[in-house]
Design an enzyme around this catalytic site. Sequence first.
Site, PDB file in Angstrom:
ATOM      1  N   LYS A 284       0.836  -1.201   0.000  1.00  0.00           N
ATOM      2  CA  LYS A 284       0.000   0.000   0.000  1.00  0.00           C
ATOM      3  C   LYS A 284       0.872   1.252   0.000  1.00  0.00           C
ATOM      4  O   LYS A 284       2.060   1.190   0.344  1.00  0.00           O
ATOM      5  CB  LYS A 284      -0.847   0.029   1.285  1.00  0.00           C
ATOM      6  CG  LYS A 284      -2.005  -0.945   1.322  1.00  0.00           C
ATOM      7  CD  LYS A 284      -2.816  -0.752   2.593  1.00  0.00           C
ATOM      8  CE  LYS A 284      -3.929  -1.776   2.724  1.00  0.00           C
ATOM      9  NZ  LYS A 284      -4.997  -1.608   1.717  1.00  0.00           N
ATOM     10  N   ARG A 358     -10.866 -11.080   1.403  1.00  0.00           N
ATOM     11  CA  ARG A 358     -11.791 -12.026   0.764  1.00  0.00           C
ATOM     12  C   ARG A 358     -11.193 -13.429   0.714  1.00  0.00           C
ATOM     13  O   ARG A 358     -11.907 -14.411   0.662  1.00  0.00           O
ATOM     14  CB  ARG A 358     -12.188 -11.512  -0.631  1.00  0.00           C
ATOM     15  CG  ARG A 358     -11.064 -11.441  -1.607  1.00  0.00           C
ATOM     16  CD  ARG A 358     -11.408 -10.602  -2.834  1.00  0.00           C
ATOM     17  NE  ARG A 358     -11.393  -9.157  -2.529  1.00  0.00           N
ATOM     18  CZ  ARG A 358     -11.600  -8.209  -3.424  1.00  0.00           C
ATOM     19  NH1 ARG A 358     -11.862  -8.527  -4.682  1.00  0.00           N
ATOM     20  NH2 ARG A 358     -11.566  -6.932  -3.074  1.00  0.00           N
TER      21      ARG A 358
HETATM   22  N1  BES Z   1      -8.266  -3.654   4.309  1.00  0.00           N
HETATM   23  C1  BES Z   1      -8.447  -3.163   2.996  1.00  0.00           C
HETATM   24  C2  BES Z   1      -9.722  -2.343   2.829  1.00  0.00           C
HETATM   25  C3  BES Z   1      -9.828  -1.082   3.658  1.00  0.00           C
HETATM   26  C4  BES Z   1      -9.418   0.130   3.121  1.00  0.00           C
HETATM   27  C5  BES Z   1     -10.386  -1.098   4.916  1.00  0.00           C
HETATM   28  C6  BES Z   1      -9.553   1.283   3.861  1.00  0.00           C
HETATM   29  C7  BES Z   1     -10.508   0.059   5.653  1.00  0.00           C
HETATM   30  C8  BES Z   1     -10.100   1.256   5.122  1.00  0.00           C
HETATM   31  C9  BES Z   1      -8.474  -4.329   1.998  1.00  0.00           C
HETATM   32  O1  BES Z   1      -7.768  -5.438   2.355  1.00  0.00           O
HETATM   33  C10 BES Z   1      -7.888  -3.835   0.731  1.00  0.00           C
HETATM   34  O2  BES Z   1      -6.742  -3.542   0.722  1.00  0.00           O
HETATM   35  N2  BES Z   1      -8.696  -3.770  -0.328  1.00  0.00           N
HETATM   36  C11 BES Z   1      -8.282  -3.300  -1.586  1.00  0.00           C
HETATM   37  C12 BES Z   1      -8.777  -4.270  -2.639  1.00  0.00           C
HETATM   38  C13 BES Z   1      -8.181  -4.067  -4.006  1.00  0.00           C
HETATM   39  C14 BES Z   1      -6.694  -4.386  -4.005  1.00  0.00           C
HETATM   40  C15 BES Z   1      -8.898  -4.964  -4.995  1.00  0.00           C
HETATM   41  C16 BES Z   1      -8.912  -1.917  -1.762  1.00  0.00           C
HETATM   42  O3  BES Z   1     -10.035  -1.718  -1.319  1.00  0.00           O
HETATM   43  O4  BES Z   1      -8.244  -1.052  -2.284  1.00  0.00           O
HETATM   44 MG    MG Z   2      -5.760  -5.364   1.711  1.00  0.00          MG
END
Ligand code: BES
Ligand code: MG
Length: 500
Positions: A284, A358
């Site tokens: 990230k 997921r």
């Molecule tokens: N934990 C994150 C989602 C999240 C983002 C929760 C902000 C709380 C606040 C999740 O694991 C994630 O990283 N999702 C990605 C998915 C994408 C790579 C398809 C996202 O939402 O960007």
């Molecule tokens: Mg994630």
Amino acid sequence: MVKQTLKPIENWQEEEELLVLGFFEKDGKPFGSELGNEIFANLAYGLSNLRGDFQGKFGQKSLSYRIKPKRILFVGLGEEEKFTPEKHKEIAGQVGCCVRDLGVKSFTTEVFANSFEPQRVKAQVEGHGLGLYRFDAYKKFAHQVEEIKILVDFPDRVKEAFNQGLTLVEAVSFVRDLVNEPASAMTPEKLVSFALSLLKLNCSSVQSGAKFSLLGNEKIRVKIFRKPELRAQKMNLILAVGDGSKNEPRLIELEYKPRVHQNEKPYVLVGKAVCFDAGGLQIKTADSMKDMKIDMAGGAAVLGAIKAIASLNLPLWIVGLVPAVENIPSGSSYKPGDIIKSRSGKTIEIGHTDAEGRLILFDALSCAKEKYSPYLIVDIATLTSACMVALGKHYAGLFGNSREFLEKMKIAGQESGDKVWELPLDEKFLKDMESKVADLKNTGSPFGGAINAACFLQEAVGKEQSWLHLDIAGPAFQDEATGFGTRLLLQFFLNELKRD
Ligand code: BES
Ligand code: MG
Ligand code: ZN
């Protein structure tokens, strides 16, 4: 947690440190509740003594210093017709903060309503309790309210609602504590011991390094799956996500099965507990990583809900499954393009290592379905930033394959204050998650991210199994943990008891 007690009105004493009275606003003037007026009359303290600018507008506060009681805090409740239980909780929370700033250790208050309806008592307890919550594990605060006395006409009549309110405050505070804890202090193994100790279960054999623990407690049975058990259960997705961190993955299974229960099959709650989500190898950005200790909020909500359900002795059979991992980049991390055979047998191509939630839910959901053939599965997860973009910070996304349960969850949302909004579960989205080399890919089109994730999860449960999915990425965190989901789930189950 602040102590709260019910007190019969006639036991009210002038010696109180602080008395809190609520006033509605009518035609620009304040008017008190029956009780407020009664106390007022006894104090020989006319409304005219109130500061002239106090009209009873919502949120208005006026403090008056006297000899007995030492202080009276007048609180504006706004127009009576608009004073919903939600507003009630809000103002009760504000009172807590205001009183704390005064440096007062205790206060006595009336119930801010013209009746002692149980729901109003519950709202007041919840508002005060959660409004006064502070994460104080690492910082000591100068002022702390220690006791709140709530005046009612007949304490016995509202005891049940009062206790429900207290249980809720305790459970939500427990969840907030877990989520607020820094990630290095809340590894999967630490989540296990925090969970067990806070659930007041004996955790000695877990900490002594036993590979597999089956702990007995009258109310809740807990089983911890470590790597060998996860391997034996073929939970390869949970294992893969956990591969990057030296803090190994765990799966926490809790079962609350009271002797008398109303359902032949259990309800299973599944909660995502990614103790830190750095994104894995597809790391990230600095900014989007900074709050990722909260990525275990779904798992914490499941623990909190089961804690509350067990303390209230609800006659329902409920199971919790909480997969706990860290999603961290390292030489041993799982990689984009990997193909992993899930517990269900379906193979998954890794399209993105940051879509880890997921994956761990996929294994946990297939376990929930096969092991328990549940009456209903509800999963709760901080799953997608797309859901937060779509619905903001106050609503969770709600998905599911059962119209009946979807509607019931919406009602629980309205009643609990943990709001939900239904989003479509449309198979069209699955098309983009097809893989050339595996049964499924964990990413889809760049649009409709929250729906992609829900459709992916649906593949683990199928259509026959009743299932709801709550994406709480938005409301789980607002500067600090909110404990979102616990109240929602508890309300849902309280309503299930009213069924038939
Ligand atoms: N934990 C994150 C989602 C999240 C983002 C929760 C902000 C709380 C606040 C999740 O694991 C994630 O990283 N999702 C990605 C998915 C994408 C790579 C398809 C996202 O939402 O960007
Ligand atoms: Mg994630
Ligand atoms: Zn995540």
